[in-house]
Design an enzyme around this catalytic site. Sequence first.
Site, PDB file in Angstrom:
ATOM      1  N   ASP A   1       0.874  -1.164   0.000  1.00 30.09           N
ATOM      2  CA  ASP A   1       0.000   0.000   0.000  1.00 30.09           C
ATOM      3  C   ASP A   1       0.917   1.221   0.000  1.00 30.09           C
ATOM      4  OD1 ASP A   1      -2.172   1.790   0.423  1.00 30.09           O
ATOM      5  OD2 ASP A   1      -1.908   1.650   2.589  1.00 30.09           O
ATOM      6  N   GLY A   2       0.365   2.387  -0.313  1.00 25.16           N
ATOM      7  CA  GLY A   2       1.194   3.597  -0.366  1.00 25.16           C
ATOM      8  C   GLY A   2       1.298   4.311   0.973  1.00 25.16           C
TER       9      GLY A   2
END
Length: 312
Positions: A179-180
């Site tokens: 995920d970022g």
Amino acid sequence: MAEPESTVINTNVKQKDPSTALVIAVTTRAIFNLEEEHKLYLEKGKEEYTRHQQANQDKPLPPGTAFAFIQAVQYVNKKILESNPAERDLFDILVLSNNSPESGVRIINSAKHYGLEISKFCFVSDEDSTQYLKSHGVKLFLSADRTDVCNALCRGVSAALVFQQEVQAPSTPLRVVFDGDAVLFSDETDQIFQEQGLEGAVQYERAMESIPIGEGPLKAFAMHLGKMRKKFGQERSPIRTYLVTARSGRDMGIRAIKTLREWGLPIDEAFFMDGAPKGPILAQIQPHIFFDDGLHNIQGAQSVGVPSAWVP
């Protein structure tokens, strides 16, 4: 700090140099399914648990959530050594356990049964076993205990919480999905989003477009992974990395891509989901592990059988 007294070196495995290797520490409950045994420990206590493990020491434990990830990591080592037998930049796996050495025999036997390339088994009786992570040069710690993970993150070690689930072992190469925000990147934009909503977050991203996003808790691990991946051409790399983020590509994707470029972090594929569920795309990728800070995303991944690790 010195190694714990009860460190068992696995002489069947070539020992790696921790100063150059990507050292991953896993707890026994992350790599094997010990849910029944853990229940016994909680209900009947340590002595009964130890007795059970000794009585079953020759019975291999079933694979746990991180099992397929460790197998895929071994495959990468094999491919790296095929292209350069003198290479020292390898994965190194150690098991960190709160088991006593007596009850740990079953853990060692299970690893041998599956042919897992684990170089060390550390049996630590201290309440906080994460104090030994830095002395072993650990770059990533996977545990099924939330307190362990929080302690490791406080010590500056990339760490994530794995939830026990039935995992279908995907085929090689090693596929890792990040995920970022709050995982690869810092949570600065998340905080703006909480305070000012989506419009405020979009304006912030546009204003900051040319400034790289801050580092998240898994950036160091991702960078080391990227360094190993660069040893191969894209076509024949045994490592594939993905970014699957809730950001929208149109409004908030540019800064993320520029940040990855600034870091020199190679990502094979990036998906900007614009808040849509991540489960369907993860089912398509079939990663060996998926890192996210959102529990709803972890649950979505689990529902499609993807091994997941939560970064609290």
